[in-house]
Scaffold this active site. Structure first.
Site, PDB file in Angstrom:
ATOM      1  N   ILE A 136       0.853  -1.179   0.000  1.00  0.00           N
ATOM      2  CA  ILE A 136       0.000   0.000   0.000  1.00  0.00           C
ATOM      3  C   ILE A 136       0.895   1.236   0.000  1.00  0.00           C
ATOM      4  O   ILE A 136       1.573   1.521   0.998  1.00  0.00           O
ATOM      5  CB  ILE A 136      -0.933   0.020   1.223  1.00  0.00           C
ATOM      6  N   GLY A 170       6.357  -1.272 -11.803  1.00  0.00           N
ATOM      7  CA  GLY A 170       5.837  -0.315 -12.773  1.00  0.00           C
ATOM      8  C   GLY A 170       6.911   0.539 -13.398  1.00  0.00           C
ATOM      9  O   GLY A 170       7.194   0.428 -14.588  1.00  0.00           O
ATOM     10  N   CYS A 214       3.101   6.727  -6.606  1.00  0.00           N
ATOM     11  CA  CYS A 214       1.954   6.740  -5.693  1.00  0.00           C
ATOM     12  C   CYS A 214       2.150   7.775  -4.589  1.00  0.00           C
ATOM     13  O   CYS A 214       3.258   7.920  -4.051  1.00  0.00           O
ATOM     14  CB  CYS A 214       1.780   5.352  -5.082  1.00  0.00           C
ATOM     15  N   ARG A 247       2.578  12.064 -11.797  1.00  0.00           N
ATOM     16  CA  ARG A 247       3.327  11.641 -12.979  1.00  0.00           C
ATOM     17  C   ARG A 247       4.805  11.924 -12.740  1.00  0.00           C
ATOM     18  O   ARG A 247       5.179  13.033 -12.374  1.00  0.00           O
ATOM     19  CB  ARG A 247       2.844  12.417 -14.207  1.00  0.00           C
ATOM     20  N   GLY A 270       4.971  -2.878  -5.630  1.00  0.00           N
ATOM     21  CA  GLY A 270       5.318  -1.488  -5.377  1.00  0.00           C
ATOM     22  C   GLY A 270       6.606  -1.303  -4.599  1.00  0.00           C
ATOM     23  O   GLY A 270       6.994  -2.147  -3.792  1.00  0.00           O
ATOM     24  N   GLY A 315       4.715   2.525  -4.310  1.00  0.00           N
ATOM     25  CA  GLY A 315       5.030   2.722  -5.725  1.00  0.00           C
ATOM     26  C   GLY A 315       5.683   4.072  -6.005  1.00  0.00           C
ATOM     27  O   GLY A 315       5.422   5.066  -5.310  1.00  0.00           O
ATOM     28  N   MET A 374      -2.430   4.357 -10.806  1.00  0.00           N
ATOM     29  CA  MET A 374      -3.830   4.105 -11.158  1.00  0.00           C
ATOM     30  C   MET A 374      -4.773   5.105 -10.489  1.00  0.00           C
ATOM     31  O   MET A 374      -5.841   5.406 -11.019  1.00  0.00           O
ATOM     32  CB  MET A 374      -4.218   2.682 -10.760  1.00  0.00           C
TER      33      MET A 374
END
Length: 387
Positions: free
Chosen positions: A216, A284, A222, A314, A262, A219, A302
């Site tokens: 959680i 990723g 994230c 991004r 992640g 990433g 996501m």
């Protein structure tokens, strides 16, 4: 061992990937003898690396390429690929916009409805080219598009949310997805995630998951940990969830893979996740750096386009090589981001682990100085591990 935060509040120490190291045992073996195979939902892969269901990472072309290379790519069925017949102009816009305009643009682009006919089309396109059609939906998306995915003949379905559980409470007007019923009714294996605890992993296994995603907020793109304050560092999360897998296996005889999802950038990160108990990893940003990735050198999560509370951003990851060089080599970089399979095999050889199961049993030590000890020149000159 509990740590006192204050009166009435205690905490448990948790560890991230960067805080641990792997200690060699009493033997070594030639890396060529290391067996890295993993089986997920009855599908065997030589490379235990899964490309994340993110729009800058996996499209139809990438899913096919990864299948050919012995890996696996997951297509996001609620992303750009299923909202637009031709995703390329949309991806060009995402890559060209400035930082201050990015969030608004993403919310605009992702407000276009998901089209069921494009879900079918993308799955068929992957399978017609000989690829493994692994696809991802949110729980809400699964309720809406599950039948479409079943009819299209996907090979694997990933149900993913920031946090997923079998005990989800919803307003009376909303019927939550029954994960156990969904797993039972779908004609293909269902992988569930994300989670970070022993208890939830056990619940998801009992619901019929064919795999569990662990992680959680770690990433690269994230921001959930900053936005929500929620998360457990990956080394501890993987170890806890793997313990649930092992107990479930002892009780039922059914072995279900754990996938660390992640926070994984280098070959060393992959090796440490497996040593903590993972059977495979989902990555990723390392895949987004490939020349074939759809993100044009950019990577986003996501939850980035959320119209209410974006929990991703991004990032510019650049393009460093082909997907073959990143997964299988030969490496053109010295920082551990190329030839990930070679790194895993070499680490297993160094540690004397003949297969993934033996790799899960190697000694782990707490080593917060692992990545900095003796690396003064690399850091000063921004070389190797100092980049």
């Amino acid at each position: 061992m509990s740590i006192i935060i204050g009166r009435g509040k205690q905490a448990r120490r948790a560890y991230g990937i960067d805080e641990i190291a792997l200690a060699p045992g009493n033997r070594t073996l030639d890396p060529a003898l290391a067996d890295t195979r993993v089986t997920l939902g009855g599908i065997e892969r030589e490379i235990p690396i899964i490309a994340s269901a993110m729009d800058g990472v996996v499209d139809v072309k990438m899913a096919v390429l990864l299948s050919q290379l012995g890996s696996l790519g997951v297509l996001n069925l609620e992303g750009i690929q299923t909202r637009y017949e031709d995703p390329n102009p949309i991806l060009d816009r995402i890559a060209s916009v400035g930082k201050s305009e990015f969030v608004g643009l993403m919310q605009e682009l992702y407000s276009e409805p998901v089209k069921p006919e494009l879900i079918k089309q993308r799955i068929v396109e992957i399978k017609q080219q000989g690829g493994i059609a692994a696809v991802s939906l949110t729980p809400a998306g699964a309720s809406q598009f599950g039948k479409v995915v079943a009819e299209a003949g996907a090979d694997l379905v990933f149900i993913q949310a920031t946090v997923v559980s079998t005990a989800h409470l919803s307003p009376e007007s909303i019927t939550p997805l029954d994960l156990a019923t969904f797993c039972q009714e779908m004609p293909m294996p269902v992988i569930l995630g994300n989670c970070v605890t022993y208890e939830v992993t056990l619940q998801l296994l009992k619901a019929g998951a064919a795999g569990i995603l662990v992680g959680i907020g770690p990433g690269a793109a994230c921001t959930s940990r900053g936005v929500l304050g929620v998360g457990v560092p990956q080394a501890t999360a993987v170890a806890d969830c793997a313990a649930a897998r092992d107990d479930f296996h002892k009780e039922t005889g059914n072995y279900v893979p754990i996938i660390a999802d992640g926070g994984i950038i280098t070959g060393g990160d992959i090796c440490k996740c497996i040593a903590c108990g993972a059977d495979a990893v989902m990555i990723g940003s390392p895949i987004a750096r490939s020349a074939e990735a759809p993100g044009r050198g950019y990577h986003w999560g996501m939850a980035t386009p959320s119209p209410v509370l974006p929990r991703g951003t991004r990032i510019n990851v650049g393009t460093t090589g082909t997907i073959t060089e990143i997964l299988r080599g030969p490496a053109k970089l010295d920082d551990g981001t190329h030839n990930l399979l070679g790194a895993l095999k070499t680490s297993m050889g160094t540690l004397g682990a003949k297969n993934i199961k033996e790799m899960q049993e190697v000694e782990v030590v707490i080593a917060p100085s692992l990545l900095t000890e003796g690396k003064v020149y690399q850091k000063a000159q921004q070389l190797g591990m100092g980049k």
